[in-house]
Design an enzyme around this catalytic site. Structure first.
Site, PDB file in Angstrom:
ATOM      1  N   GLU A  47       0.859  -1.191   0.000  1.00 43.97           N
ATOM      2  CA  GLU A  47       0.000   0.000   0.000  1.00 43.97           C
ATOM      3  C   GLU A  47       0.899   1.247   0.000  1.00 43.97           C
ATOM      4  OE1 GLU A  47      -1.555   0.701   3.958  1.00 43.97           O
ATOM      5  OE2 GLU A  47      -3.294   1.819   3.202  1.00 43.97           O
ATOM      6  N   ASN A 110      -6.928   6.340  -1.589  1.00 38.66           N
ATOM      7  CA  ASN A 110      -5.865   5.381  -1.314  1.00 38.66           C
ATOM      8  C   ASN A 110      -6.138   4.197  -2.255  1.00 38.66           C
ATOM      9  OD1 ASN A 110      -4.094   3.500  -0.271  1.00 38.66           O
ATOM     10  ND2 ASN A 110      -4.534   3.986   1.864  1.00 38.66           N
ATOM     11  N   LYS A 127      -9.514   2.222  -1.729  1.00 41.28           N
ATOM     12  CA  LYS A 127      -9.713   1.671  -0.368  1.00 41.28           C
ATOM     13  C   LYS A 127     -11.039   2.099   0.245  1.00 41.28           C
ATOM     14  CE  LYS A 127      -7.046   1.324   3.970  1.00 41.28           C
ATOM     15  NZ  LYS A 127      -5.731   1.700   4.545  1.00 41.28           N
ATOM     16  N   GLU A 146      -5.804   8.831   7.730  1.00 39.93           N
ATOM     17  CA  GLU A 146      -6.287   8.460   6.385  1.00 39.93           C
ATOM     18  C   GLU A 146      -7.618   9.131   6.067  1.00 39.93           C
ATOM     19  OE1 GLU A 146      -5.820   4.531   4.696  1.00 39.93           O
ATOM     20  OE2 GLU A 146      -4.666   3.951   6.451  1.00 39.93           O
ATOM     21  N   CYS A 172      -4.851  -2.993   3.057  1.00 33.32           N
ATOM     22  CA  CYS A 172      -4.555  -2.908   4.482  1.00 33.32           C
ATOM     23  C   CYS A 172      -5.749  -3.178   5.396  1.00 33.32           C
ATOM     24  CB  CYS A 172      -3.891  -1.577   4.811  1.00 33.32           C
ATOM     25  SG  CYS A 172      -3.106  -1.651   6.447  1.00 33.32           S
ATOM     26  N   ASN A 197       0.317  -1.007   5.420  1.00 29.59           N
ATOM     27  CA  ASN A 197       1.237  -0.273   6.308  1.00 29.59           C
ATOM     28  C   ASN A 197       0.586  -0.350   7.683  1.00 29.59           C
ATOM     29  OD1 ASN A 197       3.258   1.886   4.665  1.00 29.59           O
ATOM     30  ND2 ASN A 197       1.439   1.298   3.528  1.00 29.59           N
TER      31      ASN A 197
END
Ligand code: CDT
Length: 314
Positions: A47, A110, A127, A146, A172, A197
């Site tokens: 990611e 993302n 994401k 995020e 993730c 991550n």
């Protein structure tokens, strides 16, 4: 047609804030070559693989954080990776921060992509399960912002037919949610690819350090078994400017067994000769969806997000 492919995971060690995208791409190209030398036809990168995990930092304006984002495919930074992968005939999964003008405004996601062995983009995912907060919590020496920098993905959990089979993607935190994988398995996904991550320390809730890697493994091994599919999970890990993230990149067979794992927290390639037919018996027996699923009892899954009041549940 052979249903066996050597597939690699290319784990990245830390990318420091001062490191350039070109340096990160050079490191991925080195792993791409190593995977190719071992016979791999595909490699899974992490990611947000082009930069440090920037959502740990507080930025106020796009002028401050747009340098972490990519525009267009391939973006200028990605071009050398696309070129070398196509030259070698190796497909790849890559996570990156996407910036795009859509609907008359600038949007940021993302994102991950699948690039097939001939260099064509086979699929894109944005994401869905964004962790963390949009405002700093300011109780730790780093943040998880995020929700500040990205919109919730709007493309859903699709699957993509590629030259090696049908692949589903997630990123993730998505791997902790069983819904992620089941939606893709219902579309016939044979492989799930994901990058992550994961900070070693949970700033939102203190918990023993060993649980971070345990929950990661628990999630991907369960996802593989419960859907009879391969999972390829690629970490960016180690300490980025002192901020530690877990390793534990893995290839998980449809039996739920991890058949390859990274040993350290630096750049590392692991490969496995994956038999895509290995999950057939699982999908024909215990997880034969068509025979055994009872959708008349699953309505709440899409009808509510949080736990409903007990009275209303009756
Ligand atoms: N990148 C990412 O999604 N990380 C999350 C951290 C959760 S703790 C805020 C993860 O699920 O690993």
């Amino acid at each position: 047609m052979s249903r066996k492919h050597v597939i690699a995971v290319g784990q990245l060690g830390p990318i420091m804030l001062a490191e350039s995208k070109a340096e990160a791409v050079d490191r991925m190209i080195a792993m791409l070559r190593e995977a190719h030398a071992q016979g791999a036809v595909w490699i899974v990168f992490p990611e947000l693989a082009l930069t440090t995990f920037f959502p740990r930092y507080i930025y106020e304006t796009p002028e401050e954080y747009d340098r972490f984002f990519e525009e267009g495919l391939p973006s200028p930074a990605m071009r050398p990776l696309f070129a070398e992968a196509a030259r070698l005939g190796v497909g790849f999964y890559l996570g990156y921060a996407e910036k795009v003008a859509e609907g008359g405004r600038m949007r940021r996601f993302n994102t991950s992509i699948l690039v097939d062995r001939d260099g064509t983009v086979a699929g894109k995912y944005r994401k869905v399960h964004l962790p963390g907060t949009s405002e700093p919590v300011l109780k730790a020496d780093f943040e998880h912002l995020e929700k500040r920098y990205f919109e919730v993905g709007d493309l859903g959990f699709n699957t993509f037919d590629t030259s090696i089979g049908r692949i589903g993607m997630c990123i993730c935190n998505d791997r902790r949610w069983p819904e992620t994988f089941r939606v893709m398995a219902l579309q016939g996904a044979e492989m799930f690819m994901l990058g992550y991550n994961t900070p070693t320390r949970n700033i939102h809730h203190p918990e023993p350090a060993h649980l971070r890697e345990f929950h990661h493994r628990l999630s991907i091994e369960a996802a593989a078994y419960q859907n009879g599919a391969w999972v390829f999970a690629s970490a960016k890990c180690g300490a980025e400017d002192g901020f530690a993230m877990i390793g534990g990149s893995a290839i998980v067979a449809p039996t739920g067994e991890s058949v390859a794992r990274t040993a350290g927290e630096a750049d590392e390639v692991i490969c496995h000769n994956c038999d895509l037919g290995l999950g057939d018996y699982i999908r024909r027996t215990v997880f034969d969806f068509g025979r055994h699923r009872r959708i008349e009892h699953y309505g709440l899954i899409t009808a509510t997000t949080g736990v409903i009041e007990r009275e209303a549940a009756k």
